[in-house]
Structures are given as structure tokens and as C-alpha cells.
Motif scaffolding. Structure first.
Motif, short mmCIF file in Angstrom:
data_model
loop_
_atom_site.label_atom_id
_atom_site.label_comp_id
_atom_site.label_asym_id
_atom_site.label_seq_id
_atom_site.Cartn_x
_atom_site.Cartn_y
_atom_site.Cartn_z
N GLU A 1 -42.13 -42.65 2.40
CA GLU A 1 -41.17 -41.85 2.36
C GLU A 1 -39.88 -42.48 1.48
O GLU A 1 -39.28 -41.72 0.68
CB GLU A 1 -40.50 -41.53 3.57
CG GLU A 1 -41.41 -40.75 4.75
CD GLU A 1 -42.42 -41.67 5.32
OE1 GLU A 1 -42.23 -43.08 5.66
OE2 GLU A 1 -43.58 -41.20 5.57
N GLU A 2 -39.50 -43.48 1.79
CA GLU A 2 -38.41 -44.42 0.76
C GLU A 2 -38.96 -44.36 -0.69
O GLU A 2 -38.12 -44.14 -1.63
CB GLU A 2 -38.27 -45.88 1.31
CG GLU A 2 -37.53 -45.79 2.67
CD GLU A 2 -37.39 -47.01 3.36
OE1 GLU A 2 -36.59 -47.55 3.86
OE2 GLU A 2 -38.43 -47.85 3.33
N LEU A 3 -40.27 -44.66 -0.87
CA LEU A 3 -40.54 -44.65 -2.21
C LEU A 3 -40.36 -43.22 -2.88
O LEU A 3 -39.90 -43.15 -4.03
CB LEU A 3 -41.91 -45.03 -2.48
CG LEU A 3 -42.21 -46.64 -1.99
CD1 LEU A 3 -43.82 -47.09 -2.19
CD2 LEU A 3 -41.55 -47.42 -3.12
N ASP A 4 -40.68 -42.19 -2.04
CA ASP A 4 -40.51 -40.78 -2.57
C ASP A 4 -39.32 -40.66 -2.85
O ASP A 4 -38.78 -39.83 -3.74
CB ASP A 4 -41.43 -40.05 -1.93
CG ASP A 4 -42.72 -40.13 -1.77
OD1 ASP A 4 -43.50 -40.70 -2.55
OD2 ASP A 4 -43.35 -39.83 -0.83
N HIS A 5 -38.31 -40.96 -2.04
CA HIS A 5 -37.01 -40.65 -1.97
C HIS A 5 -36.39 -41.56 -3.09
O HIS A 5 -35.44 -41.01 -3.80
CB HIS A 5 -36.26 -40.98 -0.69
CG HIS A 5 -34.91 -40.61 -0.70
ND1 HIS A 5 -34.48 -39.55 -0.62
CD2 HIS A 5 -33.86 -41.72 -0.60
CE1 HIS A 5 -32.98 -39.51 -0.44
NE2 HIS A 5 -32.49 -40.73 -0.72
N LEU A 6 -36.58 -42.68 -3.59
CA LEU A 6 -36.08 -43.49 -4.17
C LEU A 6 -36.42 -43.49 -5.74
O LEU A 6 -35.48 -43.75 -6.66
CB LEU A 6 -36.19 -45.00 -4.04
CG LEU A 6 -35.50 -45.56 -2.62
CD1 LEU A 6 -35.77 -47.01 -2.37
CD2 LEU A 6 -33.96 -45.58 -2.96
#
Length: 97
Positions: A22-27
Motif C-alpha cells: 500500500e505504501e509503495l502504491d501511495h508513494l
């Protein structure tokens, strides 16, 4: 060319950061936006503009350093809440053992 999720994952690995999916998709889109903004700033024409460290000119706002007479001990201690033996008296904070 936008920054991909895999590139963010690679950067995170190099930086020794543990990021969730989720963090990779957000960043990824955020990092792409940052890089695009930096690229726009680099396109600004700066020929003939001198480098500056401040937006306005620097002026010394301090007074001249001139010697003046000091306050005497009695005058200084008269402003203290408590004094004893020509010293400031303060509450004890450490207990002797």
C-alpha cells in the motif's frame, strides 16, 4: 516517464526502508510529482541573475558594541526573589545522600 512502483521498491531497498504494498502504491505517484516539480524548477532561465542567499539585502540590526558600566551586585540581587550571601537563592533540586 512516470516513476513506477518497482522503481520505488528498488529505492526503498537501497535505502533499507521496509515499505508495504500500500505504501509503495501511495508513494510512487507522489515521488513522480516531486521529480516533475524539480524538473520544472531546473528549466527556469537563470542567465544574468546573480546568486543570492537572501531575498532582501542584509543589514546589521544590532547596536554598536560599546562598553557600559555593569550593574552592581546589590542592584542585581534586589531584583531576585531571594538572595543569600551575595548570591541568588534557589530551591534545592538534588538531595544529598
Amino acid at each position: 516517464m512516470p516513476i513506477t512502483r518497482d522503481e520505488v521498491a528498488h529505492l526503498a531497498k537501497l535505502s533499507r526502508l521496509a515499505l508495504s504494498d500500500e505504501e509503495l502504491d501511495h508513494l510512487a505517484p507522489q515521488l513522480d510529482q516531486i521529480i516533475s516539480s524539480v524538473a520544472q524548477v531546473q528549466e527556469v532561465a537563470v542567465e544574468g541573475i546573480p546568486p543570492t542567499s537572501h531575498a532582501t539585502g542584509l543589514t546589521n540590526v544590532f547596536r554598536e558594541d560599546e562598553p557600559r558600566p555593569c550593574l552592581g551586585p546589590d542592584e542585581v540581587l534586589s531584583e531576585a526573589p531571594e538572595s543569600e550571601l551575595q548570591r541568588f537563592k534557589v530551591p534545592r533540586i538534588l538531595v544529598e545522600e
